[in-house]
Motif scaffolding. Structure first.
Motif, PDB file in Angstrom:
ATOM      1  N   GLU A   1      68.597  65.368  16.163  1.00 22.61           N
ATOM      2  CA  GLU A   1      68.156  66.635  16.734  1.00 22.61           C
ATOM      3  C   GLU A   1      68.475  66.718  18.213  1.00 22.61           C
ATOM      4  O   GLU A   1      68.711  65.686  18.867  1.00 22.61           O
ATOM      5  N   ALA A   2      68.486  67.925  18.716  1.00 27.50           N
ATOM      6  CA  ALA A   2      68.723  68.148  20.144  1.00 27.50           C
ATOM      7  C   ALA A   2      67.957  69.383  20.566  1.00 27.50           C
ATOM      8  O   ALA A   2      67.648  70.252  19.744  1.00 27.50           O
ATOM      9  N   GLY A   3      67.615  69.444  21.843  1.00 23.60           N
ATOM     10  CA  GLY A   3      66.901  70.597  22.376  1.00 23.60           C
ATOM     11  C   GLY A   3      65.397  70.360  22.367  1.00 23.60           C
ATOM     12  O   GLY A   3      64.929  69.254  22.102  1.00 23.60           O
ATOM     13  N   ASP A   4      64.657  71.411  22.655  1.00 25.19           N
ATOM     14  CA  ASP A   4      63.211  71.309  22.835  1.00 25.19           C
ATOM     15  C   ASP A   4      62.506  72.009  21.669  1.00 25.19           C
ATOM     16  O   ASP A   4      62.401  73.231  21.628  1.00 25.19           O
ATOM     17  N   ARG A   5      62.021  71.203  20.737  1.00 29.50           N
ATOM     18  CA  ARG A   5      61.424  71.767  19.527  1.00 29.50           C
ATOM     19  C   ARG A   5      60.155  72.580  19.846  1.00 29.50           C
ATOM     20  O   ARG A   5      60.028  73.731  19.409  1.00 29.50           O
ATOM     21  N   ALA A   6      59.273  71.980  20.622  1.00 34.31           N
ATOM     22  CA  ALA A   6      57.976  72.623  20.865  1.00 34.31           C
ATOM     23  C   ALA A   6      58.138  73.953  21.608  1.00 34.31           C
ATOM     24  O   ALA A   6      57.578  74.985  21.217  1.00 34.31           O
ATOM     25  N   HIS A   7      58.940  73.922  22.626  1.00 29.93           N
ATOM     26  CA  HIS A   7      59.169  75.135  23.412  1.00 29.93           C
ATOM     27  C   HIS A   7      59.801  76.224  22.535  1.00 29.93           C
ATOM     28  O   HIS A   7      59.427  77.394  22.587  1.00 29.93           O
ATOM     29  N   THR A   8      60.751  75.802  21.726  1.00 32.67           N
ATOM     30  CA  THR A   8      61.444  76.766  20.863  1.00 32.67           C
ATOM     31  C   THR A   8      60.462  77.365  19.857  1.00 32.67           C
ATOM     32  O   THR A   8      60.441  78.585  19.636  1.00 32.67           O
TER      33      THR A   8
ATOM     34  N   ILE B   1      58.235  79.957  21.553  1.00 33.37           N
ATOM     35  CA  ILE B   1      58.912  81.246  21.788  1.00 33.37           C
ATOM     36  C   ILE B   1      59.038  82.019  20.473  1.00 33.37           C
ATOM     37  O   ILE B   1      58.794  83.222  20.410  1.00 33.37           O
ATOM     38  N   PHE B   2      59.411  81.305  19.417  1.00 30.90           N
ATOM     39  CA  PHE B   2      59.581  81.988  18.124  1.00 30.90           C
ATOM     40  C   PHE B   2      58.264  82.616  17.669  1.00 30.90           C
ATOM     41  O   PHE B   2      58.249  83.718  17.134  1.00 30.90           O
ATOM     42  N   GLU B   3      57.162  81.894  17.919  1.00 27.73           N
ATOM     43  CA  GLU B   3      55.875  82.395  17.458  1.00 27.73           C
ATOM     44  C   GLU B   3      55.515  83.746  18.065  1.00 27.73           C
ATOM     45  O   GLU B   3      54.975  84.609  17.394  1.00 27.73           O
ATOM     46  N   ARG B   4      55.847  83.923  19.341  1.00 27.49           N
ATOM     47  CA  ARG B   4      55.420  85.181  19.949  1.00 27.49           C
ATOM     48  C   ARG B   4      56.562  86.191  20.130  1.00 27.49           C
ATOM     49  O   ARG B   4      56.379  87.221  20.766  1.00 27.49           O
TER      50      ARG B   4
ATOM     51  N   ALA C   1      65.541  84.467  18.161  1.00 28.07           N
ATOM     52  CA  ALA C   1      64.351  85.207  18.592  1.00 28.07           C
ATOM     53  C   ALA C   1      64.732  86.067  19.788  1.00 28.07           C
ATOM     54  O   ALA C   1      65.432  85.605  20.688  1.00 28.07           O
ATOM     55  N   ALA C   2      64.265  87.316  19.780  1.00 20.85           N
ATOM     56  CA  ALA C   2      64.668  88.246  20.841  1.00 20.85           C
ATOM     57  C   ALA C   2      63.594  89.284  21.086  1.00 20.85           C
ATOM     58  O   ALA C   2      62.659  89.425  20.289  1.00 20.85           O
ATOM     59  N   THR C   3      63.762  89.974  22.174  1.00 19.11           N
ATOM     60  CA  THR C   3      62.885  91.117  22.427  1.00 19.11           C
ATOM     61  C   THR C   3      63.441  92.330  21.677  1.00 19.11           C
ATOM     62  O   THR C   3      64.613  92.320  21.258  1.00 19.11           O
ATOM     63  N   GLN C   4      62.600  93.343  21.549  1.00 12.88           N
ATOM     64  CA  GLN C   4      62.993  94.555  20.845  1.00 12.88           C
ATOM     65  C   GLN C   4      64.226  95.209  21.467  1.00 12.88           C
ATOM     66  O   GLN C   4      65.032  95.827  20.778  1.00 12.88           O
TER      67      GLN C   4
ATOM     68  N   GLN D   1      65.960  85.137  23.333  1.00 12.54           N
ATOM     69  CA  GLN D   1      65.076  84.179  24.006  1.00 12.54           C
ATOM     70  C   GLN D   1      65.206  82.760  23.486  1.00 12.54           C
ATOM     71  O   GLN D   1      65.028  81.793  24.226  1.00 12.54           O
ATOM     72  N   ALA D   2      65.451  82.637  22.209  1.00  6.09           N
ATOM     73  CA  ALA D   2      65.520  81.286  21.644  1.00  6.09           C
ATOM     74  C   ALA D   2      66.420  81.290  20.424  1.00  6.09           C
ATOM     75  O   ALA D   2      66.615  82.330  19.776  1.00  6.09           O
ATOM     76  N   ILE D   3      66.958  80.113  20.119  1.00  4.77           N
ATOM     77  CA  ILE D   3      67.813  79.978  18.945  1.00  4.77           C
ATOM     78  C   ILE D   3      67.567  78.602  18.351  1.00  4.77           C
ATOM     79  O   ILE D   3      67.349  77.627  19.081  1.00  4.77           O
ATOM     80  N   ARG D   4      67.510  78.546  17.041  1.00  6.73           N
ATOM     81  CA  ARG D   4      67.352  77.235  16.415  1.00  6.73           C
ATOM     82  C   ARG D   4      68.104  77.209  15.093  1.00  6.73           C
ATOM     83  O   ARG D   4      68.405  78.248  14.501  1.00  6.73           O
TER      84      ARG D   4
END
Ligand code: FES
Ligand code: FES
Lengths: 159, 790
Positions: free
Chosen positions: B163-170, B173-176, B299-302, B307-310
């Motif tokens: 794995e790579a990147g920041d799981r928790a942060h991602t 962001i996805f949650e909200r 994940a993105a704004t309307q 904002q995030a990609i996984r």
């Protein structure tokens, strides 16, 4: 079987196995390694030579079928130390990268120009559509053939 | 096109063309040695089977057969297995089981190639077929047959989790996030299929103990070292000659069993042995590429701010883990998947599994899996645009990294060196006439035109020139490259480099680098490459690394020579070195430009009688090893326009606009040629190239009748543009370009086709978008491109 094949204006008489492919005859028996081989199914055109001035995939022919015929390979394009306009065009327009498809492409191009001295882009694409090039994306091959068309002073139309 | 030779960078004809247009290239199959024998390989018809017995007696009895080598023969020599580039092992000739269709089982050496093939027919192998794993998604199932029971204690088909990147942060962001979009996609298994297949000619001299191997390898020095390690031969007694290569594209990096067999054949028979694979063997057994099952989420704004990609990936590595990539990165550089966008956070998980297919994985101009990464993010951007009802160009413009953000550290830790992405995309859109194209499309849709028009974009960022020693090695070999320059007394030069051209034109471009740095004509520089006895060590040509690494070595070694020339000039001119200044080709006294010496004059003096300053050895020679401080990051914007016939599913590529930024261009003609070739690859992968299998593991793309490649009639006339953002850390500011177009173009073609299909409510369909797959998609029927389903 004994066969006599004229290759690049020179007659060669050889004893060959009936199953020997023409491409192997040219490469292994005559040492003319400019003709390449690239597939088992007559799809790639790396092996194209001219038989009696018509492009043919030399992997689809037995050597014995060439008995009595005239074969032109890439080694025969240069005449009296003068490059064929097609050869010059490929250099001028960067029509080759690895060079593996190039002999076959040039022999088809020569046939095309002999029969249609001023082909347009789609006619050139059509003419080489039975041959693969993995490097050039074809663009510069098309330009090379156009260059040759534009730089042939006295187009020779074959009978 | 220009015909004059520039004194350095610029368009010039290729030096190598003179031999190729006369049919005088020398590819491996053109090399003939006296007394040479020919090898042929017997291959497995099964995807997975136990070998019960191998009877070679009839083959051995055939007149003209000189030796038949089996797995058992090799086991006796300790050579039945060889290490792979990913620290796994691979069978040279199978002993216990066969694990993919086309696997090597026995090797015949005979007087000619026809007899060798005849003998294959006479070898009797008794197989006990076993259930196989063909669909990677079943590889980890409880009931899946264990493919690699040769590995101690192996009870499943799992290779690695990474794995790579920041799981928790991602996750946070996805949650909200206001908008979340998820898409499954497959980057199917493809093969680079260079026009020349693989092969080797081995010549072992019993008297001197010297082994010479002619082989079209992209990495001759790495091959030499591996042969020494595998076969236990002393490395200084091995010479690898990589002659002219008929295309490589990554497929000629690794060592294949046939190469080892040719070597053993030569040792056993005492004669040179040549082995050339045929096309089916090439497609069935040499390195494949891709085979990534991906679930991407964005994940993105309307209003379209990403904002995030996984992504979760299931990677099918075939029967042996043989991917050629830096040791630390089992998924290659896939984790550059946040692409060209300003995305706050990213996370990827990759699971590698064994299957009953050929080994490989990174063998097709992919820059170590950046093709998969670019495809993922560029498809996700279009999927997001689809959901938001936004124009895909507008969405990209909104999220591209800005010029003032460079150097930029990506969420997964990459340090992008330089770029001005919006400028490049804007140029591509201007060249394409983007707004006009959209207007045409709207009009055609409004008029109910049957032919569907589609416009597709992709924007890619590559990471090439592997790589810095502290991060990158292959089997413990650091990814640096060497160069050696000798300037002869008359000022003519020879450059020796460790990389190897497969058609890229190194004999020309590397001469141009020396010419640029030394102020002499490229015609006065000969480039020697592809022979381990004649060139310094280095890891070779793949992943667009020649210019970033070897090209840098060539520039640096020339600068060393120039510095030496300065000292010699100071002695000649009787001034202090600090009082000299360099103008191309000449050292002269500052403020007195007439008082100077040309590089040719200095070369002669350096070999002559001039008294040299203390510590200056004389002669104008130097060596250098270049260890890149960072990767380089070429990028580009591609736009593809297609017309789709909904009744047949046929896709016609009408236009393709490509704006590449690969930094400084040494020879623009060669750069453009490489881009053309890569764009054709993109059309091939997006629309036709596929290695599919049936449920028994039979290979359904094992010839050019089934594995379709683009011809001149499927390719449009490419429209190229360029921007130039030099790499700040590369000596000449060049970034490398060989694989850019192959990496960037498939997504543009697929996006174009799906844009055309938008009126049908189709958001995604997997490559290749063959007529039948497009037609199925239009009918709302499922498509599975990797397996034969009806
Ligand atoms: S070798 Fe491919 S067509 Fe003849
Ligand atoms: S130049 Fe390489 S295949 Fe055409």
């Amino acid at each position: 079987m004994q066969i006599t094949v004229t290759v690049n204006d020179q007659p060669y008489t050889r004893e060959v196995e009936p199953r020997l492919l023409l491409v192997h005859f040219l490469r292994d028996e005559l040492g003319l390694t400019g003709t390449h081989w690239g597939c088992d199914t007559s799809n790639c055109g790396a092996c194209v030579v001219q038989i009696d001035a018509v492009p043919v995939k030399s992997c689809t022919m037995l050597a014995v079928m060439a008995d009595g015929h005239h074969v032109t390979t890439v080694e025969g394009l240069e005449k009296n130390g003068e490059l064929d306009p097609v050869q010059k065009g490929f250099t001028e327009c960067h029509g080759l990268q690895c060079g593996f498809c190039t002999p076959g492409m040039m022999l088809t191009a020569r046939w095309l120009l002999d029969n249609n001295p001023d082909p347009d882009e789609s006619e050139i694409r059509e003419a080489i559509s039975g041959q693969l090039c993995r490097c050039t994306g074809y663009e510069n091959i098309v330009r090379s053939v156009r260059w040759a068309a534009e730089h042939t002073c006295t187009p020779e139309v074959s009978a | 096109m220009t015909t004059s030779t520039p004194m350095g960078f610029g368009r010039m004809h290729r030096k190598e063309d003179a031999r190729f247009i006369r049919g005088r290239g020398q590819y491996v199959d053109d090399v003939q040695l006296p007394g040479m024998l020919h090898g042929a390989i017997l291959r497995s018809p099964h995807a997975h089977a136990r070998i019960l017995s191998v009877d070679t007696s009839a083959a051995e009895a055939l007149p003209g057969v000189k030796a038949v080598i089996t797995g058992e023969t090799l086991a006796g020599l300790g050579l039945a297995w060889m290490p792979t580039l990913s620290k796994d092992v691979q069978a040279v000739l199978a002993t216990d089981k066969v694990r993919f269709q086309g696997q090597e089982v026995a090797f015949v050496v005979a007087e000619d190639r026809y007899i060798a093939r005849d003998a294959l027919e006479l070898i009797e192998v008794d197989y006990e077929p076993l259930p196989s794993v063909i669909d990677a998604r079943t590889a980890l199932a409880e009931a899946a047959p264990v493919i690699r029971d040769d590995l101690d204690g192996k009870k499943d088909n799992h290779i690695f989790d990474w794995e790579a990147g920041d799981r928790a942060h991602t996750e946070a962001i996805f949650e909200r996030a206001e908008v979340r979009v998820s898409q499954d996609m497959l980057y199917p298994r493809v093969h680079p299929a260079p026009l020349e297949t693989c092969g080797a000619l081995a010549d072992f001299d019993k008297v001197t103990g010297k082994l010479t191997v002619w082989c079209p390898t992209q990495a001759p020095h790495a091959h030499r070292t591996l042969y020494a390690m595998v076969a236990g031969l002393p490395e200084h007694k091995i010479r690898v000659i990589s002659p002219d290569i008929g295309g490589g594209f990554g497929g000629k990096v690794g060592i294949y069993p046939g190469y080892v067999c040719a070597i053993v054949g030569s040792i056993v028979t005492g004669k040179p042995v040549k082995w050339m694979e045929d096309r089916s063997e090439n497609l069935m057994s040499t390195a494949f590429a891709r085979d990534y099952h991906m679930t991407g989420e964005i994940a993105a704004t309307q209003d379209g701010r990403v904002q995030a990609i996984r992504v979760k990936v299931l990677a099918d590595h075939g029967a042996f883990n043989g991917t050629a990539q830096p040791t630390k990165f089992p998924a290659g550089f896939f984790h550059v998947f946040s692409g060209s966008y300003d995305i706050e956070t990213a996370h990827c998980e990759v699971t590698g599994v064994y299957s009953n297919k050929a080994p490989g994985g990174v063998a097709y101009a992919c820059s170590f899996r950046i093709t998969e990464a670019v495809y993922l993010v560029e498809r996700l951007m279009d999927v997001l645009a689809y959901e938001l009802g936004m124009d895909p160009a507008e969405l990209r413009m909104k999220n591209l990294l800005r010029a003032d953000q460079f150097p930029y550290t990506s969420p997964t830790g990459w340090e992008y060196d330089s770029g001005d992405y919006p400028r490049t995309l804007a140029l591509a859109m201007e060249m394409a006439g983007y707004d006009k194209l959209r207007a045409e499309q709207a009009e055609r849709r409004a008029n109910g035109d049957r032919r569907l028009m589609g416009i597709g974009l992709s924007f890619f960022t590559e990471a090439v020139g592997a790589g810095p020693r502290k991060h990158m090695d292959i089997l413990g070999l650091g990814m640096a490259d060497g160069a050696e320059l000798r300037v002869h007394p008359t000022g003519k030069a020879v450059l020796r480099v460790s990389c190897q051209s497969q058609g890229q034109g190194h004999e020309t471009t590397f001469a141009q680098i020396v010419a640029e740095e030394l102020g002499i004509s490229p015609d006065d520089v000969d480039v020697v490459h592809g022979d381990t006895d004649q060139t310094p060590f280095g890891l070779g040509t793949y992943g667009s690394r020649s210019t970033p690494v070897s090209g840098a070595a060539a520039a640096m070694v020339t600068r060393k020579v120039r510095d030496r020339a300065k000292l010699v000039a100071s002695a000649m001119l009787e001034v202090a070195p600090d009082d000299l200044e360099w103008t191309k080709g000449r050292w002269s006294v500052k403020g007195d430009p007439k008082h100077g010496a040309t590089i040719q004059e200095i070369a002669l003096a350096s070999h002559g009688a001039v008294e040299l300053p203390e510590g200056v050895e004389g002669h104008l020679d130097a060596t250098c090893v270049y260890n890149p401080p960072n990767l380089t990051y070429p990028f580009g914007a591609y736009i593809c326009v297609v017309d789709v016939d909904p009744d047949t599913g046929q896709v016609d590529v009408r236009r393709f606009i490509a704006v590449d930024d690969c930094g400084v261009r040494i020879n623009p003609m060669i750069v453009e040629g490489q881009i053309h070739g890569g764009l054709a690859d993109g059309i091939g992968m997006a629309l036709m190239q596929l290695m599919a299998f049936d449920e028994d593991g039979n290979h359904l793309g094992a010839s050019f009748m089934d594995y379709l490649l683009p011809t001149a009639v499927e390719c449009p006339s490419w429209e190229l543009g360029e921007t130039v953002t030099p790499s700040p850390h590369h000596p000449i500011g060049a970034k490398g370009v060989g694989e850019s177009a192959t990496v960037g173009s498939p997504a543009a073609v697929v996006n174009a086709v799906l844009d055309a299909l938008k009126p049908y409510g189709i958001r995604h369909a997997d490559m290749p978008l063959t007529p039948s797959n497009v037609w199925r998609a239009i009918q709302g029927r499922p498509i599975r491109t990797d397996l034969a389903i009806t």
